[in-house]
Design an enzyme around this catalytic site. Sequence first.
Site, short mmCIF file in Angstrom:
data_model
loop_
_atom_site.label_atom_id
_atom_site.label_comp_id
_atom_site.label_asym_id
_atom_site.label_seq_id
_atom_site.Cartn_x
_atom_site.Cartn_y
_atom_site.Cartn_z
N ASP A 36 0.89 -0.99 0.21
CA ASP A 36 0.42 0.07 0.07
C ASP A 36 0.70 0.60 -0.10
O ASP A 36 0.97 1.87 1.28
CB ASP A 36 -1.53 -0.14 1.43
CG ASP A 36 -2.05 0.87 0.60
OD1 ASP A 36 -1.93 1.65 0.10
OD2 ASP A 36 -2.69 0.95 1.78
N VAL A 37 1.73 1.78 -1.14
CA VAL A 37 2.48 2.63 -1.10
C VAL A 37 1.59 4.28 -1.85
O VAL A 37 2.44 5.37 -1.83
CB VAL A 37 3.57 2.23 -2.22
CG1 VAL A 37 4.42 0.89 -1.48
CG2 VAL A 37 3.41 1.46 -3.64
N LYS A 38 0.31 3.97 -2.57
CA LYS A 38 -0.65 5.16 -3.60
C LYS A 38 0.79 5.91 -4.28
O LYS A 38 0.75 6.54 -4.03
CB LYS A 38 -1.12 5.59 -2.23
CG LYS A 38 -1.97 5.24 -1.32
CD LYS A 38 -2.80 5.81 -0.47
CE LYS A 38 -3.55 4.90 -0.14
NZ LYS A 38 -3.09 4.07 0.74
N ARG A 39 1.70 5.17 -4.97
CA ARG A 39 2.44 5.75 -5.92
C ARG A 39 1.82 6.69 -7.54
O ARG A 39 1.16 5.72 -7.62
CB ARG A 39 3.81 5.42 -6.13
CG ARG A 39 4.45 4.72 -4.92
CD ARG A 39 4.97 5.82 -3.79
NE ARG A 39 6.81 4.87 -3.48
CZ ARG A 39 6.35 5.01 -2.31
NH1 ARG A 39 5.08 5.47 -1.04
NH2 ARG A 39 7.54 5.21 -0.66
#
Length: 295
Positions: free
Chosen positions: A101-104
């Site tokens: 869950d990095v939402k890059r």
Amino acid sequence: MGGSAAGAESFSNRLGSALAAKRHLCVGIDPHAPLLDDWGLPNDASGAERMGREVIAAAAGVAACVKPQIAFFERFGSAGFAALERVLADARAAGVLVIADVKRGDIGSSFAAYAEAWLAPGSPLEADAMTVTAYQGFGSLGGAFDLVRAHGKGLFVLAATSNPEAGEVQRARRADGRSVARAMVDDALAFESPADTHVSSVGVVLGATLTLADFGIDVALPSARPALPVLAPGFGHQGARIEDAASIFGGLGWALLANESRSILSGGASGLAERVRARSAAIGEALAHGTSTRP
């Protein structure tokens, strides 16, 4: 074996097998300070690592996947990333699917570098899939598509999120009349996955506490093939009930990943495996009786 091993199954096929076995639970790994205290662990990288590795052990063969929230490791700097690397190594060894869950989100070579960090085989941070944002347009995710296709990785694109600040942007209408959120879903559906898979390599994030029609999202998609995987935060502690998944997600429900974190992690390591097992079984049964069948 992990997703990068030669001849290993792709993320989409492994996820499809888990869903067919009624495993829909995605266990969040969120080692924030109150939870670490609840576990009797220090609020540092060692505590985050201990929690993460305990969750991997409890989830193996029971949950569909795990989702470490990278921010709770990143806050400890290099020590936090080293701890996360060991958690991810445990997951690869145990065959546990990991959604980082990095939402890059970025453009060009910058986003390609993010994708390489989180999806490239052999990277210390290698996961099976990652969460991404496409505020710069769906095409800005192109830097990850080669890794998705060549190495069987996955992406989850933020479409409709439950934080109140998001609505104004995600419900905004484009020139073609679709909402921004609906366009993200449509673009994910249009991604060409291998013909032999039942689940697409590219899915979306849709909050379980939302009324998706308010975002212009039509959930009557039982004929979608391959199925669109939906990562759905909001169950458990945030108030959404898994028994309502059919009314919330409609035809998207077959490939639903119900994310729960605090409701499972609260209470510490004692009884963790039993809580994961109980929630996985309850979610699987609720979705089996309340949502559409395999497309």
